[in-house]
Design a protein around this motif. Structure first.
Motif, mmCIF file in Angstrom:
data_model
loop_
_atom_site.group_PDB
_atom_site.id
_atom_site.type_symbol
_atom_site.label_atom_id
_atom_site.label_comp_id
_atom_site.label_asym_id
_atom_site.label_seq_id
_atom_site.Cartn_x
_atom_site.Cartn_y
_atom_site.Cartn_z
ATOM 1 N N ARG A 1 0.820 -1.052 -0.070
ATOM 2 C CA ARG A 1 0.024 0.147 0.109
ATOM 3 C C ARG A 1 0.840 1.331 -0.139
ATOM 4 O O ARG A 1 0.566 2.245 -0.608
ATOM 5 C CB ARG A 1 -0.850 -0.073 1.316
ATOM 6 N N LEU A 2 2.002 1.260 0.668
ATOM 7 C CA LEU A 2 2.995 2.420 0.726
ATOM 8 C C LEU A 2 3.429 2.834 -0.572
ATOM 9 O O LEU A 2 3.684 3.945 -0.791
ATOM 10 C CB LEU A 2 3.915 2.095 1.949
ATOM 11 N N ARG A 3 3.942 1.698 -1.294
ATOM 12 C CA ARG A 3 4.560 1.949 -2.370
ATOM 13 C C ARG A 3 3.800 2.596 -3.670
ATOM 14 O O ARG A 3 4.287 3.344 -4.568
ATOM 15 C CB ARG A 3 5.034 0.624 -3.427
ATOM 16 N N VAL B 1 2.750 8.455 7.606
ATOM 17 C CA VAL B 1 3.924 7.970 8.506
ATOM 18 C C VAL B 1 3.317 7.208 10.130
ATOM 19 O O VAL B 1 3.581 6.292 10.357
ATOM 20 C CB VAL B 1 4.852 8.926 8.946
ATOM 21 N N GLU B 2 2.221 8.122 10.454
ATOM 22 C CA GLU B 2 1.478 7.638 11.739
ATOM 23 C C GLU B 2 0.984 6.558 11.457
ATOM 24 O O GLU B 2 0.821 5.457 12.140
ATOM 25 C CB GLU B 2 0.585 8.880 12.142
ATOM 26 N N GLU B 3 0.175 6.100 10.153
ATOM 27 C CA GLU B 3 -0.758 5.034 9.744
ATOM 28 C C GLU B 3 0.211 3.805 9.642
ATOM 29 O O GLU B 3 0.015 2.772 10.354
ATOM 30 C CB GLU B 3 -1.363 5.330 8.615
ATOM 31 N N VAL B 4 1.405 4.066 9.053
ATOM 32 C CA VAL B 4 2.272 2.912 8.837
ATOM 33 C C VAL B 4 2.931 2.477 10.149
ATOM 34 O O VAL B 4 2.977 1.023 10.243
ATOM 35 C CB VAL B 4 3.504 3.618 7.708
ATOM 36 N N VAL C 1 11.460 4.311 14.301
ATOM 37 C CA VAL C 1 11.154 4.196 13.115
ATOM 38 C C VAL C 1 10.296 5.446 12.595
ATOM 39 O O VAL C 1 10.386 5.968 11.632
ATOM 40 C CB VAL C 1 10.384 2.876 12.680
ATOM 41 N N ARG C 2 9.401 5.879 13.641
ATOM 42 C CA ARG C 2 8.566 6.984 13.360
ATOM 43 C C ARG C 2 9.401 8.231 13.528
ATOM 44 O O ARG C 2 9.285 9.013 12.744
ATOM 45 C CB ARG C 2 7.624 7.093 14.470
ATOM 46 N N GLU C 3 10.429 8.269 14.392
ATOM 47 C CA GLU C 3 11.333 9.262 14.399
ATOM 48 C C GLU C 3 12.191 9.599 12.963
ATOM 49 O O GLU C 3 12.174 10.724 12.719
ATOM 50 C CB GLU C 3 12.524 9.251 15.546
ATOM 51 N N VAL D 1 11.319 4.407 3.827
ATOM 52 C CA VAL D 1 10.669 3.865 4.713
ATOM 53 C C VAL D 1 10.925 2.257 4.945
ATOM 54 O O VAL D 1 11.251 1.738 6.155
ATOM 55 C CB VAL D 1 9.238 3.993 4.661
ATOM 56 N N ILE D 2 10.821 1.676 3.934
ATOM 57 C CA ILE D 2 11.394 0.353 3.963
ATOM 58 C C ILE D 2 12.930 0.074 4.471
ATOM 59 O O ILE D 2 13.147 -0.815 5.234
ATOM 60 C CB ILE D 2 10.944 -0.433 2.575
ATOM 61 N N LYS D 3 13.677 0.977 3.810
ATOM 62 C CA LYS D 3 14.834 0.964 4.273
ATOM 63 C C LYS D 3 15.334 1.107 5.785
ATOM 64 O O LYS D 3 16.064 0.318 6.610
ATOM 65 C CB LYS D 3 15.691 1.773 3.493
ATOM 66 N N ILE D 4 14.586 2.122 6.365
ATOM 67 C CA ILE D 4 14.599 2.517 7.847
ATOM 68 C C ILE D 4 13.971 1.300 8.609
ATOM 69 O O ILE D 4 14.625 0.760 9.537
ATOM 70 C CB ILE D 4 13.726 3.657 8.033
#
Length: 428
Positions: free
Chosen positions: A15-17, A27-30, A55-57, A74-77
């Motif tokens: 969904r993120l892609r 970001v909050e949802e993920v 992750v959020r930070e 985000v995936i990398k993080i």
């Protein structure tokens, strides 16, 4: 292994892609979905809270908002933070400067210590080390005999109790002398299983440790116990300071909560994981590779290591030379298939390949089909394997009877092989 968690993460990132830019709300949802996925995987609450906070930070910072591919960032993080949670770097046994290196295994009853001892001995022996197993589990009936049977399979000597001997401490006093006599570089001691609340047995374990003075004290934990694995590791670490953890039966735990919790809560690295019942299904624990598997990135390095262990170098060179010349017989096919099967179940191998569709990763491949193919080829004469074009109706009937299959199955194999042979010639 980690199937349920990997499936949840795949849904989140799919969904993120589809989003070009990520807002703070995205970001909050993920991070909320990641938190739920980890909790459902039975990961320790404190570990989940810390991981999601990191992750959020990072995801809310400039490195994502200024990225041209925020979803990939985000995936990398998440991958990097998972690696950190799992221990960061690959842990290794500490080898003594003055042999022998003594490895003491401890854990709960039924956690798989005896099988783990044999698996570890096989791995170290394959690395060129001289290994001695010590059967110090004198409480469980037939534990000594079980270790002897497993040791016979891998051709490793066992030091067991003398006639009527029931004191593991007395047995362990003889360990170093026996190791010196046999010129063993590594000694692996299988101790009796015990509950962390059993004061008498924990005192016995301390006495065994004091006599052995082990280089490495490893806790063997059943991965299927989930968060309880963290409590077990904490209690044992307080009783006999641990140097590392071995997770067994991880192939039977689809959630993976124990693996994601032990290192961060207890502070001890996971050194090895048991990924199956066979003695060769035992792997070093690589945090980066495990994180890659969880996020659906595959694990090519482990696949390569399996291939190197299974494939004979000379046979591989000979096969390459034949393929370059466009030559490919049923004999070659049989050899290649047998070597691939040494690497483990095909279903597990597919999961190590990056980019594999979900349908293939979750496919329940029938290993019996490969056995039928092998039986058909083995029922052929050497001449028929080299030149399948000579196989007429009567030969097909003979082959089918010899393999215990139908002639239609023989026909199907020959048809598929003909297509594979044409592809090899085109590549050559």
């Amino acid at each position: 292994m980690f199937d349920a968690l990997a499936e949840r993460f795949e849904g989140i990132f799919t969904r993120l892609r589809g989003r070009g830019r990520l807002s703070d709300r995205d970001v909050e949802e993920v991070t909320r979905e990641i938190r739920l996925a980890l909790l459902e995987a039975d990961v320790n609450v404190r570990v989940v809270r810390d991981l999601v906070a990191r992750v959020r930070e990072r995801a809310a910072g400039a490195e994502v908002h200024q990225s041209l591919t925020p979803a990939q960032q985000v995936i990398k993080i998440v991958h990097e933070e998972l690696v950190t949670t799992l221990g960061g770097t690959t842990g290794r046994l500490v080898m003594s400067d003055r042999p022998p290196t003594v490895v003491m295994l401890c854990g709960l009853q039924g956690s798989g210590k005896t099988t783990c001892a044999a698996k570890l001995a096989r791995r170290l022996r394959r690395d060129g080390l001289s290994v001695l197993l010590v059967a110090a589990d004198l409480r469980r009936p037939a534990a000594v005999e079980q270790l002897r049977v497993l040791a016979d399979r891998i051709d490793v000597p066992v030091l067991g109790p003398g006639p009527g001997e029931a004191d593991p401490v007395a047995l362990c006093r003889r360990v170093r002398d026996e190791a010196e006599r046999r010129a063993s570089t590594v000694v692996i001691v299988d101790t009796a299983g015990r509950l962390q609340v059993d004061t008498e047995l924990m005192d016995e374990l301390r006495a065994v440790r004091d006599v052995l003075e082990p280089t490495d004290t490893l806790l063997v934990v059943d991965a299927m116990t989930g968060q309880e694995a963290v409590n077990v590791a904490t209690a044992f670490d307080e009783a006999v300071p641990l140097d590392g953890v071995v997770l067994t039966k991880i192939d039977g735990d689809a959630r993976g909560g124990a693996a994601l919790s032990v290192k961060e809560v207890v502070g001890k690295p996971i050194l090895f994981v048991g990924v199956g019942e066979k003695l060769d299904e035992f792997e070093p624990f690589h945090p980066d590779r495990i994180a890659g598997r969880i996020l659906g990135m595959g694990d090519v390095l482990t696949l390569i290591e399996k291939a190197e262990a299974a494939f004979d170098a000379e046979q591989a060179k000979a096969a390459e030379a034949k393929l370059r010349e466009g030559q490919f017989s049923l004999e070659d096919f049989l050899t290649q298939m047998r070597q691939v099967r040494k690497m483990g179940p095909l279903t597990n191998l597919l999961k190590l390949l990056p980019g594999m569709p979900k349908e293939l990763r979750q496919a329940d491949l029938d290993e019996r089909e490969l056995a039928r193919v092998e039986a058909i080829i083995c029922s052929m004469t050497p001449q028929e394997r080299r030149d399948p074009s000579i196989i007429n109706g009567s030969r097909r009937l003979r082959i089918a009877r010899g393999a215990g299959v139908t002639t239609s199955e023989v026909n199907a194999l020959l048809k598929q092989f003909k297509v594979a042979q044409q592809m090899v010639r085109q590549v050559a």
